[in-house]
Design an enzyme around this catalytic site. Sequence first.
Site, short mmCIF file in Angstrom:
data_model
loop_
_atom_site.label_atom_id
_atom_site.label_comp_id
_atom_site.label_asym_id
_atom_site.label_seq_id
_atom_site.Cartn_x
_atom_site.Cartn_y
_atom_site.Cartn_z
N SER A 79 4.23 4.41 -2.96
CA SER A 79 4.39 3.95 -1.58
C SER A 79 5.75 4.25 -0.97
CB SER A 79 4.17 2.44 -1.50
OG SER A 79 2.86 2.17 -1.12
N LYS A 82 5.88 6.61 1.86
CA LYS A 82 5.46 6.24 3.22
C LYS A 82 6.64 6.27 4.21
CE LYS A 82 1.82 3.17 1.49
NZ LYS A 82 1.48 1.75 1.18
N TYR A 205 -2.55 12.07 1.61
CA TYR A 205 -1.96 10.77 1.28
C TYR A 205 -1.89 10.59 -0.25
CZ TYR A 205 -1.53 5.78 0.59
OH TYR A 205 -1.12 4.56 0.14
N TYR A 257 5.89 -5.13 0.80
CA TYR A 257 4.56 -5.75 0.71
C TYR A 257 4.62 -7.17 1.29
CZ TYR A 257 4.00 -1.87 -2.61
OH TYR A 257 3.99 -0.65 -3.20
N VAL A 275 4.20 1.06 -6.36
CA VAL A 275 3.57 0.43 -7.52
C VAL A 275 3.87 1.12 -8.85
CG1 VAL A 275 1.68 -0.70 -6.29
CG2 VAL A 275 1.41 1.67 -7.07
N1 GLU Z 1 -1.17 5.38 -3.96
C1 GLU Z 1 -1.10 4.02 -3.82
C2 GLU Z 1 -2.28 3.48 -3.09
O1 GLU Z 1 -2.47 3.78 -1.94
C3 GLU Z 1 0.19 3.57 -3.24
C4 GLU Z 1 0.38 2.20 -3.66
C5 GLU Z 1 1.78 1.67 -3.55
O2 GLU Z 1 2.71 2.17 -4.15
O3 GLU Z 1 1.90 0.67 -2.83
O4 GLU Z 1 -3.03 2.75 -3.64
#
Ligand code: GLU
Length: 339
Positions: A79, A82, A205, A257, A275
């Site tokens: 994430s 992002k 993504y 989060y 994550v």
């Molecule tokens: N690839 C992960 C997902 O979309 C990213 C999760 C993350 O790091 O928050 O589930």
Amino acid sequence: MTSTDDAIAQPQHTSEKFEIQAFVEQLHQKYQSLRDGKLADYIPELAKANPDWFSICLATTDGRVYKVGDFDQLFTIQSISKVFVYGMALEDHGREKLLTKVGVEPTGDPFNSIIRLDESSKRPDNPMINSGAIATTSLIKGKDPTEKLNRLLEMFRRYTGHDLFVDISVFMSERTTGHRNRAMAHLMLNFGMIDEPVDEALDLYFQQCSIMVNCCDLAVMAGTLANRGVNPCTGERAIAPAYVRDILSVMYTSGMYNFAGEWAYRVGLPAKSGVSGGIIAVVPNHLGIAVFSPLLDCRGNSVRGVAVCEEISRMFELHIFDSLAYGCSLLDAAPKPEA
Ligand code: GLU
């Protein structure tokens, strides 16, 4: 956890140079024994991480890098990507147009929340939750999927100073098990929040999440944001300076989060976690901080990462509302009323 009460030398605010390398080494030693949390396992490949991996890296805006622990261990960025893809979408479309497609409201929801797709506003709440991140990725320009991926990799190269690659096994693992992301993307298509081709956006993504980095890379990336978009180690511009403020704002309100509010309160720095166990935090004009440790708390944040960032922020008084210097210099410069 056994040794977190160990004393760490307080930084001395004197002309004598504070030994930053010794400080990060002590910090690493102190939190090595913190073994709370568990590995992410909803993407099968992530469960293969070694729970002992732990590194701390700092990159200053004048190009110094301090590192300790498993700083060259590669892992997928997840994430944290992002943040940087949002920056690229800002460059591709401009602030106002992007705001019509992806909002900037914090949700306080977990990253993978599916219940808050706002059918009436036609935009996901913010680019740090998965719906907003998938919508953001769908806006990346390029004539075909290869060009879009190459543009993303080139952008990440500018931030890290070297070429990066996608880990195919994590990508395939995400692609075959990412049912919730797939469902969310198709719901957004149904609501008119994103456009076709949805499966191409999802693949991009999943690829951006599967880019391999190490903890030093993350620190330099965070240091680049701290340095108004110029990589402090290479001198290369990674993002237009006008957009750094936008990126840091969404990191500050939505980067951790459903811990974002408490993080803002306790640590007080724009940050983003992923994550796989990485966290970046940005001290504007000074420092990029990165911690990597894959044991996660129930919200998906690295346990050691949160503890280390909290301690660095507290010891150096880095909380942005501790930084009275900004306000003071502004007030000093303001015209004084007549006596
Ligand atoms: N690839 C992960 C997902 O979309 C990213 C999760 C993350 O790091 O928050 O589930």
